[in-house]
Design a protein around this motif. Structure first.
Motif, mmCIF file in Angstrom:
data_model
loop_
_atom_site.group_PDB
_atom_site.id
_atom_site.type_symbol
_atom_site.label_atom_id
_atom_site.label_comp_id
_atom_site.label_asym_id
_atom_site.label_seq_id
_atom_site.Cartn_x
_atom_site.Cartn_y
_atom_site.Cartn_z
ATOM 1 N N GLU A 178 -60.280 42.583 39.861
ATOM 2 C CA GLU A 178 -58.821 42.740 39.821
ATOM 3 C C GLU A 178 -58.269 42.639 38.402
ATOM 4 N N PHE A 179 -58.884 41.791 37.573
ATOM 5 C CA PHE A 179 -58.377 41.573 36.220
ATOM 6 C C PHE A 179 -58.289 42.880 35.428
ATOM 7 N N ASN A 180 -59.271 43.742 35.607
ATOM 8 C CA ASN A 180 -59.312 44.983 34.829
ATOM 9 C C ASN A 180 -58.282 46.015 35.285
ATOM 10 N N GLN A 181 -57.692 45.795 36.472
ATOM 11 C CA GLN A 181 -56.619 46.681 36.936
ATOM 12 C C GLN A 181 -55.231 46.066 36.768
ATOM 13 N N LEU A 182 -55.178 44.744 36.745
ATOM 14 C CA LEU A 182 -53.902 44.034 36.787
ATOM 15 C C LEU A 182 -53.009 44.336 35.585
ATOM 16 N N HIS A 210 -51.643 42.778 25.034
ATOM 17 C CA HIS A 210 -51.488 41.741 26.053
ATOM 18 C C HIS A 210 -52.833 41.099 26.391
ATOM 19 N N LEU A 211 -53.871 41.919 26.476
ATOM 20 C CA LEU A 211 -55.202 41.395 26.778
ATOM 21 C C LEU A 211 -55.723 40.522 25.639
ATOM 22 N N GLY A 225 -40.848 47.444 41.069
ATOM 23 C CA GLY A 225 -42.119 47.990 40.601
ATOM 24 C C GLY A 225 -42.914 46.930 39.882
ATOM 25 N N SER A 226 -44.203 47.166 39.748
ATOM 26 C CA SER A 226 -45.075 46.175 39.107
ATOM 27 C C SER A 226 -45.046 46.254 37.590
ATOM 28 N N ALA A 227 -44.539 47.360 37.026
ATOM 29 C CA ALA A 227 -44.511 47.526 35.565
ATOM 30 C C ALA A 227 -43.331 46.749 35.001
ATOM 31 N N ASN A 228 -43.534 45.444 34.853
ATOM 32 C CA ASN A 228 -42.465 44.547 34.433
ATOM 33 C C ASN A 228 -41.868 44.946 33.095
ATOM 34 N N PHE A 231 -48.349 46.856 31.975
ATOM 35 C CA PHE A 231 -47.911 46.969 30.588
ATOM 36 C C PHE A 231 -48.449 48.229 29.929
ATOM 37 N N THR A 232 -47.657 48.782 29.014
ATOM 38 C CA THR A 232 -48.160 49.821 28.114
ATOM 39 C C THR A 232 -48.747 49.120 26.892
ATOM 40 N N LYS A 233 -49.605 49.808 26.156
ATOM 41 C CA LYS A 233 -50.303 49.207 25.007
ATOM 42 C C LYS A 233 -50.914 47.868 25.426
#
Length: 367
Positions: A129-133, A144-145, A37-40, A138-140
């Protein structure tokens, strides 16, 4: 596939999985569970670092890495896209080695055209894409941003203290967890400065697309089609391409070590800087190779369309850089100047005087 998204709030999914696995599946030799999955962050927390019923249940970890330049070139060739290696590097500096992004490149387009269509047209995959990536991984995500936004403004990287000030995150567990998750997912690199401790670690933005988005896409969406053709001739492009090419080289250090003939010698990549004083000027070295055979390579990356030429002014800069480094560090090792170039540099009198080794882009394309 995409297992993290089954674990919604109050779903009880993880306890149910733990129960099923420990009570039933563990006894069945014909069952294999592959989780992806993408949610590392979810995979790291709930599986890799699980302290519950799934503790120590993993048989194999597979970390999917981006393509190397060699793999990127092979992927493009497979799709009938034959670009020069210089143009492949141009694409790589924008998209990294992400197959999903590279798959958008169309036959018959140059690197400049492809970047323009994919990144600056509203219908382009990387336009927004940045706003969806990051929310998808990640949660919260605001933490990260905050880190990514801060690092995008300082391509040479920041210390943890500088990062806390710029991101406005508090010292403690939150920033530690955020940095760990970003490093695990490959968005940031940690570089340890020469002759410094781990407390002085430098955090650098490693994701090519995130850097490119902040540098160009975010503030140039109004330009529309043809934007990259204009931006690619600007001073901002020259500054960005230098750091981006350096990051390409850093990602291909195995190929560089082989080219230098030191793959069998233990070595560490590091950075180094010194503030100027009355005696010596300030120096910033973004990448050096500290070798156990008593040699240090001071590396300099040059992304140019034509063969790089060392002129009198640049030769003076290189002499000063080496002098300041040897004087300040008091190193007993031999210090070599090493160039990373796209096209072989012109071997004039300054080159012959100052350069001990050169690595050109063809080396980076080797397996």
């Amino acid at each position: 596939d995409e297992l993290p998204w089954l674990d919604t709030h109050k779903s009880g999914f993880v306890p149910a999985l733990e129960y099923f696995w420990n009570q039933h599946a563990v006894k069945m030799s014909h069952i294999v569970l592959v989780v992806c999955g993408s949610a590392n962050a979810w995979i790291q927390k709930k599986l890799l670092r699980s302290k519950g019923g799934l503790y120590n249940r993993l048989t194999q970890r597979i970390k999917l890495q981006p393509f190397t330049l060699a793999e990127t070139e092979a992927f493009l060739h497979h799709r009938g896209i034959n670009l020069s290696r210089y143009q492949v590097i141009e694409l790589y500096m924008v998209m990294g080695g992400i197959p999903h992004y590279l798959n958008e490149v169309q036959q018959g387009t140059s690197a400049v055209q492809a970047i323009d269509q994919i990144c600056f047209k509203k219908s382009g995959l990387l336009y927004d894409e940045f706003n969806q990536l990051y929310p998808s991984m990640f949660t919260k995500v605001e933490n990260h941003l905050a880190v990514i936004n801060a690092l995008s403004k300082r391509p040479q990287g920041m210390t943890r203290r500088e990062l806390i000030l710029k991101s406005k995150l508090l010292e403690g567990g939150i920033i530690t967890r955020t940095l760990t998750e970003l490093e695990d997912a490959g968005f940031i690199n940690i570089l340890y400065p020469y002759q410094k401790t781990k407390r002085d670690a430098i955090y650098k933005l490693a994701d090519f697309y995130s850097h490119f988005f902040h540098k160009f896409i975010k503030n140039a969406k109004h330009l529309g089609s043809g934007a990259w053709n204009k931006l690619a001739t600007s001073p901002a492009y020259r500054a960005w391409s230098g750091y981006a090419f350096e990051n390409v080289c850093y990602r291909h250090m195995n190929q560089i070590r082989k080219s230098l003939g030191i793959e069998g010698i233990f070595s560490k990549s590091a950075s180094w800087q010194a503030k100027g004083d009355k005696a010596l000027p300030g120096v910033q070295i973004d990448l050096l190779i500290d070798r156990d055979d008593q040699v240090i390579n001071l590396c300099e990356a040059k992304f140019t369309r034509e063969p790089f030429l060392i002129n009198k002014a640049y030769a003076k800069k290189m002499r000063e850089r080496k002098l300041v480094f040897t004087e300040r560090t008091k190193t007993k090792k031999a210090v070599f100047n090493t160039l990373f170039t796209t096209h072989p540099a012109i071997k004039n009198e300054y080159y012959l005087e100052l350069i001990q080794s050169e690595v050109n882009m063809d080396v980076l394309f080797k397996d």
